[in-house]
Design a protein around this motif. Structure first.
Motif, PDB file in Angstrom:
ATOM      1  N   ASN A   1       0.792  -1.222   0.000  1.00  0.00           N
ATOM      2  CA  ASN A   1       0.000   0.000   0.000  1.00  0.00           C
ATOM      3  C   ASN A   1       0.829   1.280   0.000  1.00  0.00           C
ATOM      4  O   ASN A   1       0.288   2.352   0.270  1.00  0.00           O
ATOM      5  N   GLY A   2       2.117   1.172  -0.229  1.00  0.00           N
ATOM      6  CA  GLY A   2       2.887   2.403  -0.171  1.00  0.00           C
ATOM      7  C   GLY A   2       4.358   2.218  -0.433  1.00  0.00           C
ATOM      8  O   GLY A   2       4.829   1.143  -0.852  1.00  0.00           O
ATOM      9  N   LEU A   3       5.082   3.282  -0.148  1.00  0.00           N
ATOM     10  CA  LEU A   3       6.516   3.326  -0.415  1.00  0.00           C
ATOM     11  C   LEU A   3       7.141   4.366   0.495  1.00  0.00           C
ATOM     12  O   LEU A   3       6.532   5.399   0.789  1.00  0.00           O
ATOM     13  N   PHE A   4       8.346   4.078   0.985  1.00  0.00           N
ATOM     14  CA  PHE A   4       9.108   5.097   1.700  1.00  0.00           C
ATOM     15  C   PHE A   4      10.577   4.973   1.309  1.00  0.00           C
ATOM     16  O   PHE A   4      11.006   3.941   0.786  1.00  0.00           O
ATOM     17  N   SER A   5      11.315   6.030   1.553  1.00  0.00           N
ATOM     18  CA  SER A   5      12.740   6.009   1.209  1.00  0.00           C
ATOM     19  C   SER A   5      13.557   6.446   2.409  1.00  0.00           C
ATOM     20  O   SER A   5      13.097   7.235   3.245  1.00  0.00           O
ATOM     21  N   LEU A   6      14.769   5.902   2.492  1.00  0.00           N
ATOM     22  CA  LEU A   6      15.663   6.176   3.610  1.00  0.00           C
ATOM     23  C   LEU A   6      17.084   6.382   3.088  1.00  0.00           C
ATOM     24  O   LEU A   6      17.476   5.770   2.083  1.00  0.00           O
ATOM     25  N   PRO A   7      17.875   7.197   3.788  1.00  0.00           N
ATOM     26  CA  PRO A   7      19.282   7.329   3.402  1.00  0.00           C
ATOM     27  C   PRO A   7      20.070   6.084   3.808  1.00  0.00           C
ATOM     28  O   PRO A   7      19.733   5.404   4.776  1.00  0.00           O
ATOM     29  N   ILE A   8      21.113   5.793   3.050  1.00  0.00           N
ATOM     30  CA  ILE A   8      22.002   4.682   3.398  1.00  0.00           C
ATOM     31  C   ILE A   8      23.429   5.206   3.479  1.00  0.00           C
ATOM     32  O   ILE A   8      23.725   6.316   3.034  1.00  0.00           O
ATOM     33  N   GLU A   9      24.313   4.400   4.089  1.00  0.00           N
ATOM     34  CA  GLU A   9      25.713   4.785   4.249  1.00  0.00           C
ATOM     35  C   GLU A   9      26.617   3.705   3.674  1.00  0.00           C
ATOM     36  O   GLU A   9      26.190   2.564   3.440  1.00  0.00           O
ATOM     37  N   ASN A  10      27.875   4.066   3.515  1.00  0.00           N
ATOM     38  CA  ASN A  10      28.876   3.128   3.028  1.00  0.00           C
ATOM     39  C   ASN A  10      29.204   2.114   4.123  1.00  0.00           C
ATOM     40  O   ASN A  10      29.706   2.472   5.184  1.00  0.00           O
ATOM     41  N   ALA A  11      28.918   0.861   3.872  1.00  0.00           N
ATOM     42  CA  ALA A  11      29.134  -0.179   4.887  1.00  0.00           C
ATOM     43  C   ALA A  11      30.606  -0.474   5.133  1.00  0.00           C
ATOM     44  O   ALA A  11      30.950  -1.132   6.122  1.00  0.00           O
ATOM     45  N   ASP A  12      31.506   0.001   4.268  1.00  0.00           N
ATOM     46  CA  ASP A  12      32.933  -0.249   4.465  1.00  0.00           C
ATOM     47  C   ASP A  12      33.461   0.426   5.723  1.00  0.00           C
ATOM     48  O   ASP A  12      34.524   0.067   6.232  1.00  0.00           O
ATOM     49  N   GLU A  13      32.731   1.420   6.234  1.00  0.00           N
ATOM     50  CA  GLU A  13      33.147   2.112   7.452  1.00  0.00           C
ATOM     51  C   GLU A  13      32.758   1.346   8.720  1.00  0.00           C
ATOM     52  O   GLU A  13      33.160   1.708   9.816  1.00  0.00           O
TER      53      GLU A  13
END
Length: 374
Positions: A104-116
């Motif tokens: 029923n929907g959609l949302f977005s989130l920021p992600i980070e570089n997992a190498d850190e």
């Protein structure tokens, strides 16, 4: 990069992993989950720098490899309320954003570089190994962890001691006033080895284990342990130092034995304990023939309480003092109908045993006495 998986399966895994994450972190990325997608499997990681938890999930579909980190707070709250349904992650690592779509929907989130994200310390190639049934480890941690200490001067007392030798695996905890020792005779090692598991990973395991069958494999060296259970892994830093010789404090001859109904004694202690002195929490146990009498008093506030119950006793009349709250903890961590309380004299430690030992185990709890006025 795009992948799809079950919402409830993801929520369950993230909820378990989130318990390792601290509310405040020296490194901001330690507040994240790490997602790694490889060969149609999602590998999840969370850490507080000293403990690293890993789990994995089969994906419904995926179209390649990627690895990224995402804040635990936003994601966990977002997926927690979903009913069972497929959810799809569209990962854009160039823009550092993930779009998560559902029915029923959609949302977005920021992600980070997992190498850190900090890596766990590798286990020495000459590590020792213990294999123990899932439910048995959970049972022993639950039975033992209450006796661990909070002692800044003696950090070795702040964890659970695992001591494997040619006779058994002993799982021990003590705060200097009470002690729990579990022996498991089905687990032995020709080469004695030991480690001290800190309280936090012990609590994490207690909550994770016991829900299914199978074995837990513990690999450990002088500093770190890797604990593999089902589809998850917990890597943790161990408490360094020498645990006290627990066998030396356990009396070998306590000839006076009380046999009493565990729940009856537990209920009586809970009624009597509030009348004890707040600072000492002293309860006097007086046993004479077939009667066990509990006395608590706090003359500063004109409070006293006495309760009697029947028991079986084979010794001379005796009065001995114990800390009420600690004795309640001990009785609460048995699951037998009767307990045996073995005493020598009012100045020596008392031993509490179940009336029937669990199969292939030997469970013993010890309480140091308190000075009472005669």
């Amino acid at each position: 990069m795009r992948f799809t998986l079950s919402s409830t399966a993801l929520s369950s895994k993230l909820s378990a992993l989130s318990k390792v994450i601290n509310s405040k972190n020296a490194l901001p990325i330690l507040g994240d989950f790490v997602f790694e997608i490889k060969d149609n499997i999602l590998y999840l990681t969370a850490s507080d720098s000293e403990n690293v938890m890993k789990s994995q999930l089969d994906l419904t579909e995926s179209d390649g490899y990627c690895k990224f980190a995402i804040s635990n707070n936003f994601l966990l709250e977002a997926v927690k309320g979903f009913s069972e349904q497929p959810i799809t992650f569209d990962v854009n690592q160039e823009q550092n954003i993930v779009k998560i779509s559902y029915q029923n929907g959609l949302f977005s989130l920021p992600i980070e570089n997992a190498d850190e994200f900090p890596m766990a310390q590798p286990i020495n190639e000459f590590a020792n190994t213990i294999t123990i049934p899932n439910a048995l480890l959970a049972e022993n941690i639950s039975r033992t962890i209450f006796a661990t200490a909070q002692d800044e001067l003696r950090p070795v007392m702040n964890g659970i001691y695992f001591d494997v030798n040619p006779d058994c695996l002993a799982i021990v905890a003590s705060d200097g006033h009470k002690l729990v020792r579990n022996k498991i005779f089905t687990i032995t090692s020709d080469q004695p080895a030991s480690f001290i598991l800190p309280k936090k990973p012990a609590n994490l395991l207690k909550n994770l284990l016991g829900k299914d069958g199978g074995d837990v494999v513990i690999r450990f060296d002088e500093r770190n342990a890797e604990i593999n259970y089902g589809d998850g892994t917990l890597q943790c830093r161990l408490i360094e130092g020498r645990f006290p010789n627990y066998n030396s404090v356990i009396p070998q001859s306590n000839p006076n034995e009380i046999r009493v109904d565990r729940l009856q004694l537990l209920s009586a202690l809970r009624r009597v304990q509030p009348f004890s002195n707040d600072s000492s929490n002293l309860i006097r146990f007086r046993v004479d023939g077939s009667t066990l009498q509990l006395d608590a008093e706090d003359y500063d506030f004109s409070k006293t309480a006495t309760e009697r119950m029947t028991c079986e006793y084979n010794g001379n009349t005796m009065s001995i003092g114990f800390k009420g709250s600690a004795f309640i903890e001990i009785l609460s961590n048995f699951d037998c109908s009767d307990v045996l309380i073995r005493l020598a004299d009012p100045s020596r430690a008392g031993i509490v045993l179940p009336s029937e030992q669990p199969e292939n185990q030997d469970v013993l709890m010890l309480m140091m006495p308190m000075l009472i006025n005669s």
